[in-house]
Design a protein around this motif. Sequence first.
Motif, short mmCIF file in Angstrom:
data_model
loop_
_atom_site.label_atom_id
_atom_site.label_comp_id
_atom_site.label_asym_id
_atom_site.label_seq_id
_atom_site.Cartn_x
_atom_site.Cartn_y
_atom_site.Cartn_z
N ALA A 1 0.83 -1.21 0.00
CA ALA A 1 0.00 0.00 0.00
C ALA A 1 0.86 1.26 0.00
CB ALA A 1 -0.94 0.00 1.21
N GLN A 2 1.96 1.21 0.73
CA GLN A 2 2.84 2.38 0.77
C GLN A 2 3.50 2.65 -0.58
OE1 GLN A 2 5.19 2.87 4.64
NE2 GLN A 2 4.56 0.71 4.67
N SER A 3 3.82 1.59 -1.29
CA SER A 3 4.53 1.78 -2.57
C SER A 3 3.59 1.85 -3.77
CB SER A 3 5.55 0.65 -2.78
OG SER A 3 4.89 -0.59 -2.91
N LYS A 4 2.42 1.24 -3.70
CA LYS A 4 1.54 1.18 -4.87
C LYS A 4 0.26 1.99 -4.73
CE LYS A 4 1.36 -2.80 -7.12
NZ LYS A 4 2.02 -2.68 -8.37
N GLY A 5 -0.06 2.43 -3.53
CA GLY A 5 -1.29 3.18 -3.32
C GLY A 5 -1.28 4.49 -4.11
N SER A 6 -2.46 4.88 -4.60
CA SER A 6 -2.52 6.12 -5.38
C SER A 6 -3.01 7.30 -4.55
CB SER A 6 -3.42 5.94 -6.61
OG SER A 6 -4.77 5.76 -6.23
N THR A 7 -3.57 7.02 -3.38
CA THR A 7 -4.02 8.11 -2.52
C THR A 7 -3.19 8.15 -1.24
OG1 THR A 7 -5.67 6.75 -1.37
CG2 THR A 7 -6.40 7.90 -3.39
N GLU A 8 -3.13 9.30 -0.67
CA GLU A 8 -2.38 9.46 0.57
C GLU A 8 -3.00 8.65 1.70
OE1 GLU A 8 0.99 10.36 2.33
OE2 GLU A 8 0.55 10.86 0.26
N SER A 9 -4.34 8.53 1.70
CA SER A 9 -5.00 7.79 2.78
C SER A 9 -4.63 6.29 2.73
CB SER A 9 -6.51 7.97 2.73
OG SER A 9 -7.06 7.48 1.54
N THR B 1 -5.82 3.47 -8.93
CA THR B 1 -7.08 3.34 -8.22
C THR B 1 -7.56 1.89 -8.14
OG1 THR B 1 -8.32 3.85 -10.23
CG2 THR B 1 -7.83 5.70 -8.75
N ALA B 2 -7.16 1.07 -9.11
CA ALA B 2 -7.51 -0.36 -9.06
C ALA B 2 -6.86 -1.00 -7.83
CB ALA B 2 -7.09 -1.07 -10.34
N ASP C 1 -5.98 0.63 -5.05
CA ASP C 1 -6.65 1.18 -3.87
C ASP C 1 -7.97 0.47 -3.60
OD1 ASP C 1 -4.54 2.96 -3.83
OD2 ASP C 1 -5.74 4.71 -4.36
N SER C 2 -8.74 0.25 -4.64
CA SER C 2 -10.05 -0.39 -4.50
C SER C 2 -9.92 -1.82 -3.99
CB SER C 2 -10.78 -0.36 -5.84
OG SER C 2 -12.01 -1.00 -5.74
N LYS C 3 -9.01 -2.57 -4.58
CA LYS C 3 -8.82 -3.97 -4.17
C LYS C 3 -8.22 -4.05 -2.77
CE LYS C 3 -9.20 -8.33 -5.06
NZ LYS C 3 -10.54 -8.93 -5.17
N TYR C 4 -7.30 -3.15 -2.47
CA TYR C 4 -6.69 -3.13 -1.13
C TYR C 4 -7.77 -2.89 -0.08
CZ TYR C 4 -3.65 -1.71 2.76
OH TYR C 4 -3.02 -1.61 3.98
N LYS C 5 -8.64 -1.91 -0.33
CA LYS C 5 -9.73 -1.63 0.61
C LYS C 5 -10.61 -2.87 0.78
CE LYS C 5 -13.96 1.01 1.29
NZ LYS C 5 -14.83 2.08 0.82
N GLU C 6 -10.99 -3.49 -0.32
CA GLU C 6 -11.84 -4.67 -0.28
C GLU C 6 -11.20 -5.77 0.57
OE1 GLU C 6 -12.79 -8.22 -3.36
OE2 GLU C 6 -13.02 -6.20 -4.18
N ILE C 7 -9.93 -6.01 0.35
CA ILE C 7 -9.22 -7.06 1.10
C ILE C 7 -9.08 -6.68 2.58
CG2 ILE C 7 -6.96 -8.19 1.37
CD1 ILE C 7 -6.76 -8.13 -1.72
#
Length: 170
Positions: free
Chosen positions: A55-63, A114-115, A117-123
């Motif tokens: 998430a730190q390296s691939k996330g597209s949003t700061e959150s 964003t793909a 971010d979306s999958k990370y949130k889901e998981i």
Amino acid sequence: MKKIHLLSSLLLLFAVTLFFPSCKSEDGDYQISNQDFLNEAATFNAFQISAGDLAQSKGSTESVKQYGAKMVTEFTSYKNELAVLVASKGWTTPTTVTAAQEADLIVLRALSGTAFDSKYKEIMVSAGQNILDSYQTSSGKNGVFDADLRNYAKNKIVYLESHLATAKTL
């Protein structure tokens, strides 16, 4: 006379064991074994650390990046705390993730933007709810046999609830 005394003693012992069951053992009325909970907690810690790194390296949003960093920090702490408990009891735990967790990590590694971010949130929401349920079960009166392990689980519930609530807002 000695035979009668011996026989009555044996009958009394039998009656006591029949009508007053002994204390629960690890194989008794517990909902999850110490080892099963340890395996779940240890692999979840490893999973959260690996997913948080991604998430730190691939996330597209700061959150997402901040949440990932928080997961790495907190679950590294949980991992270390669990390791101390495990060592004090002479237990063992896995040091890697489960096959299902590895599959989730493979999916996350293949995504970006964003793909991701979306999958990370889901998981995070799904895994977070599952582990919270496990910790709640394990910390209950008939959760796991070992009191120290029950307390470890109980003390993490508030944090797991917070992580789950935050994951839902990513």
